[in-house]
Design a protein around this motif. Structure first.
Motif, PDB file in Angstrom:
ATOM      1  N   ALA B 163       0.850  -1.024  -0.027  1.00  0.00           N
ATOM      2  CA  ALA B 163      -0.014   0.160   0.051  1.00  0.00           C
ATOM      3  C   ALA B 163       0.805   1.362   0.164  1.00  0.00           C
ATOM      4  N   HIS B 164       2.013   1.270   0.783  1.00  0.00           N
ATOM      5  CA  HIS B 164       2.908   2.355   0.732  1.00  0.00           C
ATOM      6  C   HIS B 164       3.434   2.625  -0.644  1.00  0.00           C
ATOM      7  N   THR B 165       4.032   1.625  -1.066  1.00  0.00           N
ATOM      8  CA  THR B 165       4.703   1.651  -2.399  1.00  0.00           C
ATOM      9  C   THR B 165       3.588   2.105  -3.611  1.00  0.00           C
ATOM     10  N   ARG B 166       2.392   1.595  -3.692  1.00  0.00           N
ATOM     11  CA  ARG B 166       1.399   2.013  -4.468  1.00  0.00           C
ATOM     12  C   ARG B 166       0.976   3.413  -4.435  1.00  0.00           C
ATOM     13  N   ARG B 167       0.927   3.796  -3.219  1.00  0.00           N
ATOM     14  CA  ARG B 167       0.606   5.343  -3.123  1.00  0.00           C
ATOM     15  C   ARG B 167       1.694   6.249  -3.757  1.00  0.00           C
ATOM     16  N   VAL B 168       3.037   5.897  -3.651  1.00  0.00           N
ATOM     17  CA  VAL B 168       4.046   6.453  -4.347  1.00  0.00           C
ATOM     18  C   VAL B 168       4.015   6.485  -5.760  1.00  0.00           C
ATOM     19  N   ALA B 169       4.053   4.866  -6.057  1.00  0.00           N
ATOM     20  CA  ALA B 169       4.245   4.922  -7.465  1.00  0.00           C
ATOM     21  C   ALA B 169       3.181   5.080  -8.471  1.00  0.00           C
ATOM     22  N   VAL B 170       1.894   4.718  -7.859  1.00  0.00           N
ATOM     23  CA  VAL B 170       0.823   5.075  -8.991  1.00  0.00           C
ATOM     24  C   VAL B 170      -0.079   6.233  -8.476  1.00  0.00           C
ATOM     25  N   GLY B 171       0.049   6.766  -7.240  1.00  0.00           N
ATOM     26  CA  GLY B 171      -0.459   7.862  -6.601  1.00  0.00           C
ATOM     27  C   GLY B 171      -2.021   7.825  -6.240  1.00  0.00           C
ATOM     28  N   TYR B 172      -2.681   6.603  -6.178  1.00  0.00           N
ATOM     29  CA  TYR B 172      -3.934   6.359  -5.710  1.00  0.00           C
ATOM     30  C   TYR B 172      -4.115   7.053  -4.433  1.00  0.00           C
ATOM     31  N   PRO B 173      -5.286   7.504  -4.122  1.00  0.00           N
ATOM     32  CA  PRO B 173      -5.683   8.048  -2.699  1.00  0.00           C
ATOM     33  C   PRO B 173      -5.933   6.982  -2.017  1.00  0.00           C
ATOM     34  N   SER B 174      -5.475   7.176  -0.877  1.00  0.00           N
ATOM     35  CA  SER B 174      -5.361   6.384   0.347  1.00  0.00           C
ATOM     36  C   SER B 174      -6.677   5.468   0.491  1.00  0.00           C
ATOM     37  N   GLU B 175      -7.791   6.329   0.212  1.00  0.00           N
ATOM     38  CA  GLU B 175      -9.079   5.455   0.477  1.00  0.00           C
ATOM     39  C   GLU B 175      -9.170   3.944  -0.519  1.00  0.00           C
ATOM     40  N   ARG B 176      -8.770   4.463  -1.579  1.00  0.00           N
ATOM     41  CA  ARG B 176      -8.684   3.179  -2.606  1.00  0.00           C
ATOM     42  C   ARG B 176      -7.896   2.321  -2.097  1.00  0.00           C
ATOM     43  N   LEU B 177      -6.625   2.523  -1.639  1.00  0.00           N
ATOM     44  CA  LEU B 177      -5.820   1.358  -1.323  1.00  0.00           C
ATOM     45  C   LEU B 177      -5.851   0.933   0.114  1.00  0.00           C
ATOM     46  N   TYR B 178      -6.502   1.584   1.227  1.00  0.00           N
ATOM     47  CA  TYR B 178      -6.534   1.205   2.489  1.00  0.00           C
ATOM     48  C   TYR B 178      -8.031   0.571   3.094  1.00  0.00           C
ATOM     49  N   GLU B 179      -8.936   1.101   2.313  1.00  0.00           N
ATOM     50  CA  GLU B 179     -10.178   0.461   2.718  1.00  0.00           C
ATOM     51  C   GLU B 179     -10.407  -0.844   2.334  1.00  0.00           C
ATOM     52  N   PRO B 180      -9.654  -1.359   1.102  1.00  0.00           N
ATOM     53  CA  PRO B 180     -10.015  -2.702   0.709  1.00  0.00           C
ATOM     54  C   PRO B 180      -9.224  -3.645   1.752  1.00  0.00           C
ATOM     55  N   ILE B 181      -7.958  -3.004   2.257  1.00  0.00           N
ATOM     56  CA  ILE B 181      -7.285  -4.042   3.337  1.00  0.00           C
ATOM     57  C   ILE B 181      -8.177  -4.131   4.540  1.00  0.00           C
ATOM     58  N   THR B 182      -8.491  -2.876   5.016  1.00  0.00           N
ATOM     59  CA  THR B 182      -9.346  -3.360   6.384  1.00  0.00           C
ATOM     60  C   THR B 182     -10.475  -4.186   6.047  1.00  0.00           C
ATOM     61  N   ARG B 183     -11.165  -3.937   4.956  1.00  0.00           N
ATOM     62  CA  ARG B 183     -12.276  -4.743   4.669  1.00  0.00           C
ATOM     63  C   ARG B 183     -11.886  -6.330   4.422  1.00  0.00           C
ATOM     64  N   TYR B 184     -10.863  -6.497   3.972  1.00  0.00           N
ATOM     65  CA  TYR B 184     -10.526  -8.029   3.571  1.00  0.00           C
ATOM     66  C   TYR B 184     -10.058  -8.548   5.012  1.00  0.00           C
ATOM     67  N   VAL B 185      -9.278  -7.846   5.658  1.00  0.00           N
ATOM     68  CA  VAL B 185      -8.882  -8.433   7.024  1.00  0.00           C
ATOM     69  C   VAL B 185      -9.988  -8.767   7.926  1.00  0.00           C
ATOM     70  N   GLU B 186     -11.058  -7.692   7.951  1.00  0.00           N
ATOM     71  CA  GLU B 186     -12.186  -8.050   8.559  1.00  0.00           C
ATOM     72  C   GLU B 186     -13.050  -9.206   8.090  1.00  0.00           C
ATOM     73  N   THR B 187     -13.206  -9.327   6.648  1.00  0.00           N
ATOM     74  CA  THR B 187     -14.049 -10.374   6.596  1.00  0.00           C
ATOM     75  C   THR B 187     -13.600 -11.530   6.052  1.00  0.00           C
ATOM     76  N   HIS B 188     -12.365 -11.868   5.745  1.00  0.00           N
ATOM     77  CA  HIS B 188     -11.770 -12.957   5.022  1.00  0.00           C
ATOM     78  C   HIS B 188     -10.362 -13.411   5.868  1.00  0.00           C
ATOM     79  N   LEU B 189      -9.805 -12.539   6.420  1.00  0.00           N
ATOM     80  CA  LEU B 189      -8.474 -12.989   6.891  1.00  0.00           C
ATOM     81  C   LEU B 189      -8.382 -13.706   8.394  1.00  0.00           C
ATOM     82  N   LEU B 190      -9.396 -13.118   9.276  1.00  0.00           N
ATOM     83  CA  LEU B 190      -9.247 -13.514  10.662  1.00  0.00           C
ATOM     84  C   LEU B 190     -10.484 -14.606  10.808  1.00  0.00           C
ATOM     85  N   ALA B 191     -11.477 -13.954  11.556  1.00  0.00           N
ATOM     86  CA  ALA B 191     -12.633 -14.837  11.797  1.00  0.00           C
ATOM     87  C   ALA B 191     -13.764 -14.556  11.658  1.00  0.00           C
TER      88      ALA B 191
END
Lengths: 199, 199
Positions: B163-191
């Protein structure tokens, strides 16, 4: 090696980039690697910036050809083939030197709109390919139907990018970085119910 | 600002790094930012390489303090607090300029063992914190007991780095990068079973 001097120069750019890195790369290095004169390189490609932009287009074409060559596989196999292509370390895929040089290029992106636009094409292509595959896999019942293809594809691209960065920054062997990704994709991200693990 | 000149110089290094980037950073820039003489900076820190190494130690201390400040929360909250800390963009966390400069530093790692060793400490610390939290969460029944803490922690660190690299390299806003991470952690990675989503 190709007989076409324009292609030869791009292939020489690849080797020169791996050898010298991006910051130190000169048209002279590329000409030397191509066994051509600097003036011939300038004749075909103009400035270093223009040559490099064409080089990124050339890399992009190789990348997209590789990522579409597996289109006939079923969705699950396609996804793992993509992971193999973008994460593997064998001789046909980018070396550590190219990964380091490409990270240098990424650092330039905030200061260079042309480079950032080229890098976005790589990022977008991977995102769209993965999203398409996940949509097809959900439709085919290979992946769980509550997988959101957009969110999952965003997650994939981010994780793959992170594996490339960590390999350069902290130098961990690929096995340490890549095996957990494949394992997590298999067991948690897609359709745990099809793996035989009741999760 | 601190009255201790050694700390003042490190804080000035932070600001100078954000402003000039790593490749162009000089001891003169840092001295100017600290409103001190170059010779005073050299007196306290020796060479630029040594100052920068001390600067990375200083950043590391700030980072670990932040990541341990939430230890009293339950495991699930701790994990999301960590995502907030490392991925958020508010004024108390690293700016886009620092992310870009740190990516420049990462590119140096293959050529500079001292820098690579410092970067590994950040990477290892995050890995170990996340692993500890997942172990505690599995023990407490907050996370599914088939989550492998080592594999999951490796995955987290890789995704955050991406997420840190893509923010620099392709300049996507944080919301695009960070929200899916949080959502995936919540719904798929843990319990998934504790989220109310039957997946």
């Amino acid at each position: 090696m190709d007989d076409d001097p324009t292609t030869e120069i791009l292939e020489a750019t690849y080797r020169a980039l791996c050898q010298h890195g991006y910051a130190n790369l000169t048209v002279g290095d590329i000409a030397a690697e191509a066994e051509r004169s600097k003036s011939l390189v300038h004749y075909y490609y103009g400035s270093k910036a223009n040559l490099f932009s064409e080089f990124l287009r050339f890399l992009y074409n190789e990348y997209t050809t590789q990522l579409t060559s597996i289109e006939d596989e079923p969705p699950r196999e396609q996804l793992f083939s993509i992971l193999d292509i973008v994460l593997s370390d064998d001789e046909t895929t980018p070396s550590q030197e190219l990964r380091t040089a490409m990270l240098e290029v990424k650092v330039q992106a905030p200061y260079d709109d042309a480079i950032q636009a080229r890098l976005r094409r790589f990022d977008d292509f991977l995102f769209e390919r993965v999203q398409e595959i996940i949509i097809a896999g959900v439709d085919a019942g290979e992946f769980a139907d509550d997988v959101n293809p957009t969110v999952a594809a965003e997650f994939f691209v981010t994780t793959i990018t992170g594996a490339h960065t960590r390999r350069v920054a902290v130098g961990y062997p690929s096995e340490r970085l890549y095996e957990p990704i494949t394992r997590y994709v298999e067991t948690h991200l897609l359709a745990a119910e099809t793996t035989g693990d009741p999760r």
